[in-house]
Design a protein around this motif. Structure first.
Motif, PDB file in Angstrom:
ATOM      1  N   TRP A  25       0.838  -1.193   0.000  1.00 21.37           N
ATOM      2  CA  TRP A  25       0.000   0.000   0.000  1.00 21.37           C
ATOM      3  C   TRP A  25       0.873   1.245   0.000  1.00 21.37           C
ATOM      4  O   TRP A  25       2.067   1.189   0.241  1.00 21.37           O
ATOM      5  N   THR A  26       0.253   2.371  -0.284  1.00 22.58           N
ATOM      6  CA  THR A  26       0.882   3.677  -0.133  1.00 22.58           C
ATOM      7  C   THR A  26       0.007   4.519   0.772  1.00 22.58           C
ATOM      8  O   THR A  26      -1.220   4.344   0.809  1.00 22.58           O
ATOM      9  N   ALA A  27       0.648   5.418   1.510  1.00 25.56           N
ATOM     10  CA  ALA A  27      -0.122   6.409   2.258  1.00 25.56           C
ATOM     11  C   ALA A  27      -0.918   7.227   1.241  1.00 25.56           C
ATOM     12  O   ALA A  27      -0.436   7.507   0.145  1.00 25.56           O
ATOM     13  N   VAL A  28      -2.135   7.573   1.598  1.00 24.24           N
ATOM     14  CA  VAL A  28      -2.973   8.362   0.688  1.00 24.24           C
ATOM     15  C   VAL A  28      -2.872   9.817   1.110  1.00 24.24           C
ATOM     16  O   VAL A  28      -3.469  10.242   2.100  1.00 24.24           O
ATOM     17  N   THR A  29      -2.058  10.565   0.369  1.00 24.14           N
ATOM     18  CA  THR A  29      -1.896  12.004   0.568  1.00 24.14           C
ATOM     19  C   THR A  29      -1.982  12.660  -0.804  1.00 24.14           C
ATOM     20  O   THR A  29      -1.863  11.973  -1.824  1.00 24.14           O
ATOM     21  N   PRO A  30      -2.161  13.972  -0.878  1.00 22.44           N
ATOM     22  CA  PRO A  30      -2.165  14.617  -2.186  1.00 22.44           C
ATOM     23  C   PRO A  30      -0.873  14.354  -2.980  1.00 22.44           C
ATOM     24  O   PRO A  30      -0.919  14.233  -4.204  1.00 22.44           O
ATOM     25  N   LEU A  31       0.264  14.234  -2.306  1.00 25.50           N
ATOM     26  CA  LEU A  31       1.524  14.035  -3.020  1.00 25.50           C
ATOM     27  C   LEU A  31       1.797  12.589  -3.413  1.00 25.50           C
ATOM     28  O   LEU A  31       2.600  12.332  -4.313  1.00 25.50           O
ATOM     29  N   THR A  32       1.161  11.611  -2.737  1.00 27.17           N
ATOM     30  CA  THR A  32       1.455  10.212  -3.034  1.00 27.17           C
ATOM     31  C   THR A  32       0.345   9.477  -3.783  1.00 27.17           C
ATOM     32  O   THR A  32       0.590   8.427  -4.353  1.00 27.17           O
TER      33      THR A  32
END
Length: 148
Positions: A25-32
């Motif tokens: 998974w990836t962290a869900v942020t505007p940049l990622t």
């Protein structure tokens, strides 16, 4: 925009076992993962761009890969146990990582971003696709049971 803020289970500070599922998974942020919007302006003209990740290709370091069209789900030992991820995962390694550099598989996450842009005061529009990479590594051991 940048590459994935990688989440992987088993945790890279420990080790996993041959045949056990890997959660990705990836962290869900505007940049990622997005969406992210930015505007640049000069007198009489401004350009706005909006980006959204559309997929992540996980190259697992053993010649195989998996592509997920979502950011995945963070692993939680209490609720997930030894189950496989239903959103983004890898079925498991078939051989231990001991023959790899530093005894670890290198996992590379390539995020594909779709970018749309438009010019206010100029009328132009367009779209682009870009990729961003990030990586981690994971140790995979083998467990053998001997019965007598």
């Amino acid at each position: 925009m940048r590459g994935a803020e990688i989440g992987i289970s088993p945790d890279p500070s420990g080790s996993g076992l041959v045949g056990l599922p890997i959660w990705l998974w990836t962290a869900v942020t505007p940049l990622t993962w997005g969406p992210i919007t930015a505007t640049a302006s000069v007198p009489g003209l401004s350009v706005t761009a909006r980006g959204q990740a559309t997929e992540i290709r996980w190259d697992m370091g053993d010649g195989r890969s998996v592509t997920c069209e979502n950011p995945g789900t963070p692993y939680n030992k209490a609720t997930h146990g030894a189950s496989a991820s239903t959103t983004c995962g890898y079925p498991g390694y078939s051989v231990p990582s001991r023959t790899q550099p530093d005894g670890r598989y290198t996992v590379v996450a390539t995020t594909t971003w779709h970018i749309e842009w438009w010019v206010v005061g100029g009328g132009a529009t367009g779209a682009e696709t870009v990729t961003r990479e990030s990586s981690t590594s994971i140790r995979i051991d083998e467990l053998q049971v001997v019965t007598g």
